[in-house]
Design a protein around this motif. Structure first.
Motif, PDB file in Angstrom:
ATOM      1  N   PRO A 205      42.244   7.325  29.652  1.00 22.80           N
ATOM      2  CA  PRO A 205      42.144   7.776  28.476  1.00 22.80           C
ATOM      3  C   PRO A 205      43.552   8.128  27.539  1.00 22.80           C
ATOM      4  N   ASP A 206      43.988   7.972  26.820  1.00 22.77           N
ATOM      5  CA  ASP A 206      44.327   7.331  25.590  1.00 22.77           C
ATOM      6  C   ASP A 206      45.663   9.049  25.966  1.00 22.77           C
ATOM      7  N   ALA A 207      44.778   9.916  26.316  1.00 21.85           N
ATOM      8  CA  ALA A 207      45.350  10.823  26.824  1.00 21.85           C
ATOM      9  C   ALA A 207      46.355  10.535  28.180  1.00 21.85           C
ATOM     10  N   ASP A 208      46.151   9.669  28.276  1.00 20.58           N
ATOM     11  CA  ASP A 208      46.834   9.765  29.545  1.00 20.58           C
ATOM     12  C   ASP A 208      48.076   8.970  29.560  1.00 20.58           C
ATOM     13  N   ARG A 209      48.556   8.390  27.988  1.00 18.89           N
ATOM     14  CA  ARG A 209      49.377   7.825  27.730  1.00 18.89           C
ATOM     15  C   ARG A 209      50.756   8.781  27.962  1.00 18.89           C
ATOM     16  N   ILE A 210      51.877   8.073  28.010  1.00 18.60           N
ATOM     17  CA  ILE A 210      53.069   8.481  28.869  1.00 18.60           C
ATOM     18  C   ILE A 210      54.465   7.830  27.110  1.00 18.60           C
ATOM     19  N   GLY A 211      53.935   8.886  26.515  1.00 15.85           N
ATOM     20  CA  GLY A 211      55.414   8.034  25.713  1.00 15.85           C
ATOM     21  C   GLY A 211      54.508   6.897  23.935  1.00 15.85           C
ATOM     22  N   GLU A 212      55.374   6.624  23.645  1.00 15.64           N
ATOM     23  CA  GLU A 212      54.503   6.022  22.361  1.00 15.64           C
ATOM     24  C   GLU A 212      53.717   4.626  22.673  1.00 15.64           C
ATOM     25  N   VAL A 213      52.876   4.049  22.309  1.00 13.69           N
ATOM     26  CA  VAL A 213      52.524   2.129  22.352  1.00 13.69           C
ATOM     27  C   VAL A 213      53.405   1.661  22.045  1.00 13.69           C
ATOM     28  N   GLY A 214      53.818   0.428  22.716  1.00 15.32           N
ATOM     29  CA  GLY A 214      54.689   0.075  22.962  1.00 15.32           C
ATOM     30  C   GLY A 214      56.499   0.507  23.501  1.00 15.32           C
ATOM     31  N   GLU A 215      56.371   1.391  24.178  1.00 13.22           N
ATOM     32  CA  GLU A 215      57.940   2.633  24.322  1.00 13.22           C
ATOM     33  C   GLU A 215      58.037   2.398  25.958  1.00 13.22           C
ATOM     34  N   GLY A 216      56.980   1.435  26.518  1.00 16.74           N
ATOM     35  CA  GLY A 216      57.033   1.854  27.795  1.00 16.74           C
ATOM     36  C   GLY A 216      58.499   1.868  28.235  1.00 16.74           C
ATOM     37  N   TRP A 217      58.874   1.064  27.865  1.00 10.31           N
ATOM     38  CA  TRP A 217      60.354   0.535  28.386  1.00 10.31           C
ATOM     39  C   TRP A 217      60.909   1.451  28.447  1.00 10.31           C
ATOM     40  N   LYS A 218      61.194   2.091  27.708  1.00 11.83           N
ATOM     41  CA  LYS A 218      62.539   3.003  27.087  1.00 11.83           C
ATOM     42  C   LYS A 218      61.310   4.146  28.950  1.00 11.83           C
ATOM     43  N   ALA A 219      60.270   4.693  28.414  1.00  8.75           N
ATOM     44  CA  ALA A 219      60.055   5.495  29.458  1.00  8.75           C
ATOM     45  C   ALA A 219      60.185   4.992  31.018  1.00  8.75           C
ATOM     46  N   ALA A 220      60.163   3.715  31.521  1.00 12.77           N
ATOM     47  CA  ALA A 220      60.151   3.387  32.328  1.00 12.77           C
ATOM     48  C   ALA A 220      61.732   3.085  32.678  1.00 12.77           C
ATOM     49  N   THR A 221      62.753   3.203  32.185  1.00 11.08           N
ATOM     50  CA  THR A 221      64.444   2.962  32.759  1.00 11.08           C
ATOM     51  C   THR A 221      64.333   3.979  32.654  1.00 11.08           C
ATOM     52  N   THR A 222      63.747   5.613  32.448  1.00  5.62           N
ATOM     53  CA  THR A 222      64.236   6.581  33.055  1.00  5.62           C
ATOM     54  C   THR A 222      64.007   6.646  34.229  1.00  5.62           C
ATOM     55  N   THR A 223      62.289   5.942  34.481  1.00  3.89           N
ATOM     56  CA  THR A 223      61.983   5.986  36.239  1.00  3.89           C
ATOM     57  C   THR A 223      62.461   5.316  36.553  1.00  3.89           C
ATOM     58  N   LEU A 224      62.910   4.569  36.601  1.00  9.00           N
ATOM     59  CA  LEU A 224      64.202   3.109  37.476  1.00  9.00           C
ATOM     60  C   LEU A 224      65.395   4.338  37.824  1.00  9.00           C
ATOM     61  N   ASN A 225      65.517   4.693  36.537  1.00  4.55           N
ATOM     62  CA  ASN A 225      67.218   5.464  37.507  1.00  4.55           C
ATOM     63  C   ASN A 225      67.080   6.801  38.054  1.00  4.55           C
ATOM     64  N   ASN A 226      66.070   8.191  37.588  1.00  2.14           N
ATOM     65  CA  ASN A 226      65.555   8.467  38.767  1.00  2.14           C
ATOM     66  C   ASN A 226      65.390   8.284  40.145  1.00  2.14           C
ATOM     67  N   GLU A 227      64.721   7.128  39.963  1.00  2.00           N
ATOM     68  CA  GLU A 227      63.963   6.305  41.757  1.00  2.00           C
ATOM     69  C   GLU A 227      65.192   5.930  42.214  1.00  2.00           C
ATOM     70  N   ARG A 228      66.376   5.866  41.520  1.00  3.88           N
ATOM     71  CA  ARG A 228      67.452   5.178  41.587  1.00  3.88           C
ATOM     72  C   ARG A 228      68.317   6.151  42.792  1.00  3.88           C
ATOM     73  N   VAL A 229      68.382   7.119  42.051  1.00  2.00           N
ATOM     74  CA  VAL A 229      68.872   8.226  42.293  1.00  2.00           C
ATOM     75  C   VAL A 229      68.442   9.322  43.644  1.00  2.00           C
ATOM     76  N   ALA A 230      67.013   8.938  43.300  1.00  2.00           N
ATOM     77  CA  ALA A 230      65.666   9.837  44.425  1.00  2.00           C
ATOM     78  C   ALA A 230      65.877   8.867  45.615  1.00  2.00           C
ATOM     79  N   ILE A 231      66.322   7.443  45.660  1.00  5.96           N
ATOM     80  CA  ILE A 231      66.454   7.234  47.058  1.00  5.96           C
ATOM     81  C   ILE A 231      68.407   6.980  47.424  1.00  5.96           C
ATOM     82  N   GLY A 232      69.134   7.245  46.889  1.00  5.07           N
ATOM     83  CA  GLY A 232      70.113   7.166  46.616  1.00  5.07           C
ATOM     84  C   GLY A 232      70.586   8.412  47.783  1.00  5.07           C
ATOM     85  N   ALA A 233      70.273   9.662  47.287  1.00  5.43           N
ATOM     86  CA  ALA A 233      71.555  11.105  46.616  1.00  5.43           C
ATOM     87  C   ALA A 233      70.914  11.152  48.076  1.00  5.43           C
ATOM     88  N   GLY A 234      71.932  12.155  48.661  1.00 11.74           N
ATOM     89  CA  GLY A 234      72.038  13.048  50.312  1.00 11.74           C
ATOM     90  C   GLY A 234      72.528  14.226  49.730  1.00 11.74           C
TER      91      GLY A 234
END
Length: 389
Positions: A205-234
């Protein structure tokens, strides 16, 4: 407003942490704004400083209260939640954040593909709009825990007529949707915590789209940066691999020698520096989402996990020859610190691949942290459909 620690005390008085079912207790904690205190009110938080989360976590731990599953729930807690908070609509946050925190819904990450692992912007999985839905076809790979997950964060290409970074869109996927097929990938450890995921005519469903159409890279960058903090931090000293090695050193005089002592101190200091760097990055995150510095944290974690697990085998080479089970099993957890040193040594090889390869991390650090000239990119500005694959 009620003092933060008063909120903790009142919650513990109302919900006995020793007798209240886990999901019920975590749900009450979310409703009280004590899940992520820096999140907004009504979203599991109180709009406070991120630094105060440690006080809350320590108080609940001291009371013997159950906490969120930081292993099985790592992707949901560390990646999906902050991304949805940054880009999701209110209805999406209302639907997904609470069951994500309580562990009622486990999440996985559908990013990497056979031809787009290190270069995530090269994803070819297509999402085509059909009214109020998107039809998705493609293949994802190296998906941790997909066989255990109810939800996924998904990056798909929605426009091939623009350069690769501009034509992607970000979605939430219900893993029970028809057309989703999960297949195991056997690892060097003999287990299969990773998967291939095939998407054939999957409707989102389009209701399950995160962010605007075509701006997935911007949202993905947020995910990746948080992922690297989650992996590396303690937060804790002697956490992870170094904690296991230090514990063995204290308990078994037979593994000790002056040379090994010097090496142990070297790795302990390296791990402590990485931990403190993670604390500093956490403080910097007060100003917003984590930035490219998170890549340095993840790079350091991967190197240390491999070096320290190798050192653990040097302390007792015979123990490294033993192994729990070489048959292929479908693991139910991504945690491997409770396993033997032979398993940990083999599993640590994946740390320099998952969450972004170490080579990519070095590139990010060079360009976005140190300001060095970027590598030549022949596909820059070229429509995705015209990029050779």
């Amino acid at each position: 407003m009620t003092d933060l620690m008063d909120r903790v005390r009142l919650l513990l008085e109302r919900f006995d942490p020793t007798t209240t079912p886990r999901e019920e207790f975590l749900g009450a904690r979310f409703d009280a704004g004590l899940a992520w205190v820096h999140f907004p009110e009504g979203r599991g938080g109180l709009g406070l400083s991120r630094r105060r989360q440690g006080e809350v976590d320590d108080a609940f731990a001291a009371a013997g209260a159950p906490g969120p599953d930081l292993v099985r729930g790592a992707i949901g807690l560390g990646m999906a939640a902050p991304t949805m908070l940054a880009f999701g609509e209110d209805a999406m946050l209302d639907r997904y954040l609470r069951p994500l925190y309580t562990g009622e819904e486990t999440w996985c990450q559908l990013f990497s593909e056979p031809g787009a692992g290190s270069d995530l912007a090269a994803v070819a999985t297509r999402a085509v709009r059909d009214g109020e839905e998107w039809v998705v076809d493609g293949q994802k790979v190296w998906t941790s825990g997909a066989h255990l997950s109810q939800r996924a964060i998904l990056l798909a290409r929605t426009d091939v007529d623009v350069p690769k970074h501009a034509g992607m869109t970000y979605f939430v996927l219900d893993m029970s949707t028809p057309g989703v097929e999960v297949r195991p990938l056997r690892q060097i450890t003999g287990e299969a915590e990773f998967n291939e995921v095939f998407l054939t005519g999957v409707r989102i469903p389009d209701a399950d789209r995160i962010g605007e159409v075509g701006e997935g890279w911007k949202a993905a960058t947020t995910t990746l940066n948080n992922e690297r903090v989650a992996i590396g931090a303690g937060r804790a000293r002697e956490s992870g691999q170094i904690g296991l090695v230090a514990g063995r050193w204290r308990e078994d005089p037979g593994v000790r020698s002056p040379e090994k002592r010097s090496e142990l101190l070297h790795w302990w200091v390296e791990c402590e520096v990485t931990r403190l760097a993670g604390e500093l990055l956490g403080q910097q995150m007060e100003a917003g989402q984590p930035g490219p510095q998170s890549s340095a944290l993840k790079l350091s974690f991967a190197r240390l996990a491999q070096q320290v697990s190798g050192f653990a085998l040097e302390l007792d080479p015979d123990e490294g020859l033993t192994y729990d089970d070489w048959t292929m099993t479908r693991t139910t957890t991504n945690s491997f610190l409770a396993r033997g040193p032979g398993f940990r040594y083999l599993r640590a090889k994946g740390n320099s691949i998952e969450g972004g390869t170490s080579e990519i991390m070095r590139g990010v650090i060079a360009e976005r942290v140190l300001g060095l000239p970027p590598e030549h990119r022949p596909d820059k500005g070229v429509p995705f459909k015209d990029v050779p694959r």
